[in-house]
Design a protein around this motif. Structure first.
Motif, PDB file in Angstrom:
ATOM      1  N   THR A  67       2.799  12.062 -10.518  1.00  0.00           N
ATOM      2  CA  THR A  67       3.721  13.211 -11.070  1.00  0.00           C
ATOM      3  C   THR A  67       5.185  13.325 -10.513  1.00  0.00           C
ATOM      4  O   THR A  67       6.002  13.557 -11.028  1.00  0.00           O
ATOM      5  CB  THR A  67       2.986  14.609 -10.454  1.00  0.00           C
ATOM      6  N   LYS A  68       5.378  12.459  -9.224  1.00  0.00           N
ATOM      7  CA  LYS A  68       6.708  12.406  -8.900  1.00  0.00           C
ATOM      8  C   LYS A  68       7.395  11.209  -9.163  1.00  0.00           C
ATOM      9  O   LYS A  68       8.539  11.022  -8.674  1.00  0.00           O
ATOM     10  CB  LYS A  68       6.662  12.698  -7.390  1.00  0.00           C
ATOM     11  N   ASP A  69       6.801  10.396  -9.939  1.00  0.00           N
ATOM     12  CA  ASP A  69       7.282   8.953 -10.371  1.00  0.00           C
ATOM     13  C   ASP A  69       8.392   9.268 -11.288  1.00  0.00           C
ATOM     14  O   ASP A  69       8.178  10.156 -12.265  1.00  0.00           O
ATOM     15  CB  ASP A  69       6.280   7.978 -10.632  1.00  0.00           C
ATOM     16  N   ASN A  70       9.260   8.376 -11.406  1.00  0.00           N
ATOM     17  CA  ASN A  70      10.287   8.293 -12.370  1.00  0.00           C
ATOM     18  C   ASN A  70       9.608   7.467 -13.605  1.00  0.00           C
ATOM     19  O   ASN A  70       8.730   6.578 -13.629  1.00  0.00           O
ATOM     20  CB  ASN A  70      11.644   7.767 -12.116  1.00  0.00           C
ATOM     21  N   HIS A  71      10.257   7.314 -14.787  1.00  0.00           N
ATOM     22  CA  HIS A  71       9.684   6.600 -16.021  1.00  0.00           C
ATOM     23  C   HIS A  71       9.416   5.274 -15.749  1.00  0.00           C
ATOM     24  O   HIS A  71       8.462   4.521 -16.094  1.00  0.00           O
ATOM     25  CB  HIS A  71      10.700   6.846 -16.992  1.00  0.00           C
ATOM     26  N   THR A  72      10.515   4.443 -15.024  1.00  0.00           N
ATOM     27  CA  THR A  72      10.394   3.224 -14.676  1.00  0.00           C
ATOM     28  C   THR A  72       9.191   2.832 -13.595  1.00  0.00           C
ATOM     29  O   THR A  72       8.516   1.821 -13.972  1.00  0.00           O
ATOM     30  CB  THR A  72      11.721   2.587 -13.956  1.00  0.00           C
ATOM     31  N   GLN A  73       8.966   3.593 -12.837  1.00  0.00           N
ATOM     32  CA  GLN A  73       7.838   3.544 -11.956  1.00  0.00           C
ATOM     33  C   GLN A  73       6.560   3.698 -12.696  1.00  0.00           C
ATOM     34  O   GLN A  73       5.646   2.927 -12.281  1.00  0.00           O
ATOM     35  CB  GLN A  73       7.879   4.537 -10.902  1.00  0.00           C
ATOM     36  N   VAL A  74       6.330   4.730 -13.651  1.00  0.00           N
ATOM     37  CA  VAL A  74       5.329   4.741 -14.291  1.00  0.00           C
ATOM     38  C   VAL A  74       5.010   3.652 -15.254  1.00  0.00           C
ATOM     39  O   VAL A  74       3.832   3.055 -15.167  1.00  0.00           O
ATOM     40  CB  VAL A  74       5.373   6.107 -15.177  1.00  0.00           C
ATOM     41  N   VAL A  75       5.904   3.054 -15.852  1.00  0.00           N
ATOM     42  CA  VAL A  75       5.767   1.929 -16.627  1.00  0.00           C
ATOM     43  C   VAL A  75       5.358   0.726 -15.957  1.00  0.00           C
ATOM     44  O   VAL A  75       4.442  -0.010 -16.341  1.00  0.00           O
ATOM     45  CB  VAL A  75       7.254   1.799 -17.411  1.00  0.00           C
ATOM     46  N   GLY A  76       5.986   0.734 -14.599  1.00  0.00           N
ATOM     47  CA  GLY A  76       5.578  -0.446 -13.809  1.00  0.00           C
ATOM     48  C   GLY A  76       4.082  -0.483 -13.363  1.00  0.00           C
ATOM     49  O   GLY A  76       3.568  -1.556 -13.379  1.00  0.00           O
ATOM     50  N   ARG A  77       3.614   0.866 -13.153  1.00  0.00           N
ATOM     51  CA  ARG A  77       2.207   1.066 -12.805  1.00  0.00           C
ATOM     52  C   ARG A  77       1.338   0.462 -13.933  1.00  0.00           C
ATOM     53  O   ARG A  77       0.247  -0.054 -13.548  1.00  0.00           O
ATOM     54  CB  ARG A  77       2.201   2.457 -12.116  1.00  0.00           C
ATOM     55  N   ILE A  78       1.769   1.015 -14.941  1.00  0.00           N
ATOM     56  CA  ILE A  78       0.884   0.784 -16.215  1.00  0.00           C
ATOM     57  C   ILE A  78       0.720  -0.774 -16.462  1.00  0.00           C
ATOM     58  O   ILE A  78      -0.136  -1.292 -16.696  1.00  0.00           O
ATOM     59  CB  ILE A  78       1.355   1.450 -17.340  1.00  0.00           C
ATOM     60  N   LYS A  79       1.790  -1.450 -16.176  1.00  0.00           N
ATOM     61  CA  LYS A  79       1.835  -2.844 -16.603  1.00  0.00           C
ATOM     62  C   LYS A  79       1.701  -3.778 -15.324  1.00  0.00           C
ATOM     63  O   LYS A  79       1.554  -4.932 -15.342  1.00  0.00           O
ATOM     64  CB  LYS A  79       3.137  -3.381 -16.870  1.00  0.00           C
ATOM     65  N   ALA A  80       1.231  -2.810 -14.139  1.00  0.00           N
ATOM     66  CA  ALA A  80       0.784  -3.688 -12.815  1.00  0.00           C
ATOM     67  C   ALA A  80      -0.373  -4.816 -13.053  1.00  0.00           C
ATOM     68  O   ALA A  80      -0.363  -5.901 -12.438  1.00  0.00           O
ATOM     69  CB  ALA A  80       0.289  -2.766 -11.758  1.00  0.00           C
ATOM     70  N   ILE A  81      -1.291  -4.544 -13.876  1.00  0.00           N
ATOM     71  CA  ILE A  81      -2.389  -5.222 -14.053  1.00  0.00           C
ATOM     72  C   ILE A  81      -2.140  -5.720 -15.696  1.00  0.00           C
ATOM     73  O   ILE A  81      -2.501  -4.880 -16.560  1.00  0.00           O
ATOM     74  CB  ILE A  81      -3.755  -4.901 -13.982  1.00  0.00           C
ATOM     75  N   ALA A  82      -1.878  -6.948 -15.878  1.00  0.00           N
ATOM     76  CA  ALA A  82      -1.415  -7.217 -17.326  1.00  0.00           C
ATOM     77  C   ALA A  82      -2.353  -7.016 -18.401  1.00  0.00           C
ATOM     78  O   ALA A  82      -1.985  -6.575 -19.448  1.00  0.00           O
ATOM     79  CB  ALA A  82      -1.020  -8.844 -17.134  1.00  0.00           C
ATOM     80  N   SER A  83      -3.655  -7.013 -18.287  1.00  0.00           N
ATOM     81  CA  SER A  83      -4.612  -6.769 -19.238  1.00  0.00           C
ATOM     82  C   SER A  83      -5.204  -5.692 -19.435  1.00  0.00           C
ATOM     83  O   SER A  83      -6.019  -5.314 -20.391  1.00  0.00           O
ATOM     84  CB  SER A  83      -5.594  -7.988 -19.296  1.00  0.00           C
ATOM     85  N   GLU A  84      -5.078  -4.495 -18.628  1.00  0.00           N
ATOM     86  CA  GLU A  84      -5.832  -3.259 -18.298  1.00  0.00           C
ATOM     87  C   GLU A  84      -5.139  -2.413 -17.483  1.00  0.00           C
ATOM     88  O   GLU A  84      -4.103  -2.550 -16.827  1.00  0.00           O
ATOM     89  CB  GLU A  84      -7.219  -3.591 -17.815  1.00  0.00           C
ATOM     90  N   THR A  85      -5.439  -1.069 -17.897  1.00  0.00           N
ATOM     91  CA  THR A  85      -4.821   0.174 -16.999  1.00  0.00           C
ATOM     92  C   THR A  85      -6.002   1.197 -17.183  1.00  0.00           C
ATOM     93  O   THR A  85      -6.838   1.325 -18.115  1.00  0.00           O
ATOM     94  CB  THR A  85      -3.598   0.473 -17.657  1.00  0.00           C
ATOM     95  N   THR A  86      -5.808   1.984 -16.108  1.00  0.00           N
ATOM     96  CA  THR A  86      -6.759   3.192 -16.325  1.00  0.00           C
ATOM     97  C   THR A  86      -5.739   4.707 -16.126  1.00  0.00           C
ATOM     98  O   THR A  86      -4.956   4.425 -14.812  1.00  0.00           O
ATOM     99  CB  THR A  86      -7.642   3.196 -15.142  1.00  0.00           C
ATOM    100  N   LEU A  87      -5.850   5.375 -17.125  1.00  0.00           N
ATOM    101  CA  LEU A  87      -5.109   6.710 -16.911  1.00  0.00           C
ATOM    102  C   LEU A  87      -5.919   7.741 -16.631  1.00  0.00           C
ATOM    103  O   LEU A  87      -6.794   7.950 -17.535  1.00  0.00           O
ATOM    104  CB  LEU A  87      -4.132   6.567 -18.300  1.00  0.00           C
ATOM    105  N   LEU A  88      -5.633   8.545 -15.892  1.00  0.00           N
ATOM    106  CA  LEU A  88      -5.911   9.910 -15.857  1.00  0.00           C
ATOM    107  C   LEU A  88      -5.033  10.916 -16.410  1.00  0.00           C
ATOM    108  O   LEU A  88      -3.943  10.978 -16.221  1.00  0.00           O
ATOM    109  CB  LEU A  88      -6.205  10.579 -14.441  1.00  0.00           C
ATOM    110  N   VAL A  89      -5.887  11.708 -17.829  1.00  0.00           N
ATOM    111  CA  VAL A  89      -4.814  12.324 -18.682  1.00  0.00           C
ATOM    112  C   VAL A  89      -5.495  13.657 -18.721  1.00  0.00           C
ATOM    113  O   VAL A  89      -6.629  13.950 -18.339  1.00  0.00           O
ATOM    114  CB  VAL A  89      -4.559  11.724 -20.035  1.00  0.00           C
ATOM    115  N   ALA A  90      -4.538  14.542 -19.087  1.00  0.00           N
ATOM    116  CA  ALA A  90      -4.924  15.940 -19.366  1.00  0.00           C
ATOM    117  C   ALA A  90      -4.340  16.555 -20.648  1.00  0.00           C
ATOM    118  O   ALA A  90      -2.929  16.384 -20.636  1.00  0.00           O
ATOM    119  CB  ALA A  90      -4.572  16.765 -18.399  1.00  0.00           C
ATOM    120  N   ASP A  91      -4.839  16.850 -21.601  1.00  0.00           N
ATOM    121  CA  ASP A  91      -4.215  17.733 -22.732  1.00  0.00           C
ATOM    122  C   ASP A  91      -3.774  18.951 -22.355  1.00  0.00           C
ATOM    123  O   ASP A  91      -3.957  19.498 -21.129  1.00  0.00           O
ATOM    124  CB  ASP A  91      -5.238  17.891 -24.152  1.00  0.00           C
TER     125      ASP A  91
END
Length: 162
Positions: A67-91
């Motif tokens: 929630t306090k990360d900038n766009h670049t940090q979020v993209v980096g976290r998503i790409k941290a594991i090359a083949s998979e990611t886990t996202l907690l999301v809310a509509d």
């Protein structure tokens, strides 16, 4: 009995697959509201199979509150594991409910919906091709011990993923 939210947070486990560059979604931010949001989702993509929806707000990436990360940090976290990611999301409905009731959205809430882009099988079941596959939430993390059956037939405990 207290009534719970009609829209629940979703913990989406996304594994890259052949035919898609990336996970099959894009990320955006708005000037009018804080947060990081799911943009367009490619039909048939791992993101779609994992239950992501356009305009979902991302709360956590790979178990980390963003929630306090900038766009670049979020993209980096998503790409941290090359083949998979886990996202907690809310509509939006989920966000509104939790804000109205003063509840912080985290993966430890007892009603989080777990969805995988891969099929799920227990030790006694065959892998099904129906996607998205939902793992029923358990009372606590130690009970979340369903297994993920990968394409190569190996099983991996969900406990290691969350």
């Amino acid at each position: 009995m207290t009534e719970g939210p009609s829209a629940v947070p979703r913990l989406c486990y996304i594994v890259k697959s052949d035919g898609f560059e990336g996970f099959g979604f894009n990320l955006y931010q708005e000037k009018s509201r804080s947060g990081h949001f799911i943009g367009r989702i490619e039909p048939g993509s791992p993101a779609e199979k994992a239950g992501l929806k356009e305009d979902d707000r991302i709360v956590e990436v790979n178990g980390v509150d963003i929630t306090k990360d900038n766009h670049t940090q979020v993209v980096g976290r998503i790409k941290a594991i090359a083949s998979e990611t886990t996202l907690l999301v809310a509509d939006k409905d989920c966000e509104d409910y939790h804000k109205e009731h003063g509840i912080v959205i985290t993966k430890s809430l007892p009603y989080v919906e777990y969805i995988s882009s891969e099929g799920i099988a227990s030790d006694d079941e065959d892998l099904t091709d129906t996607c998205p596959q939902v793992i029923s939430p358990a009372a606590d993390d130690d009970d979340r011990n369903s297994t993920c059956c990968r394409e190569n037939g190996t099983r991996q405990s969900w406990k290691r993923r969350w």
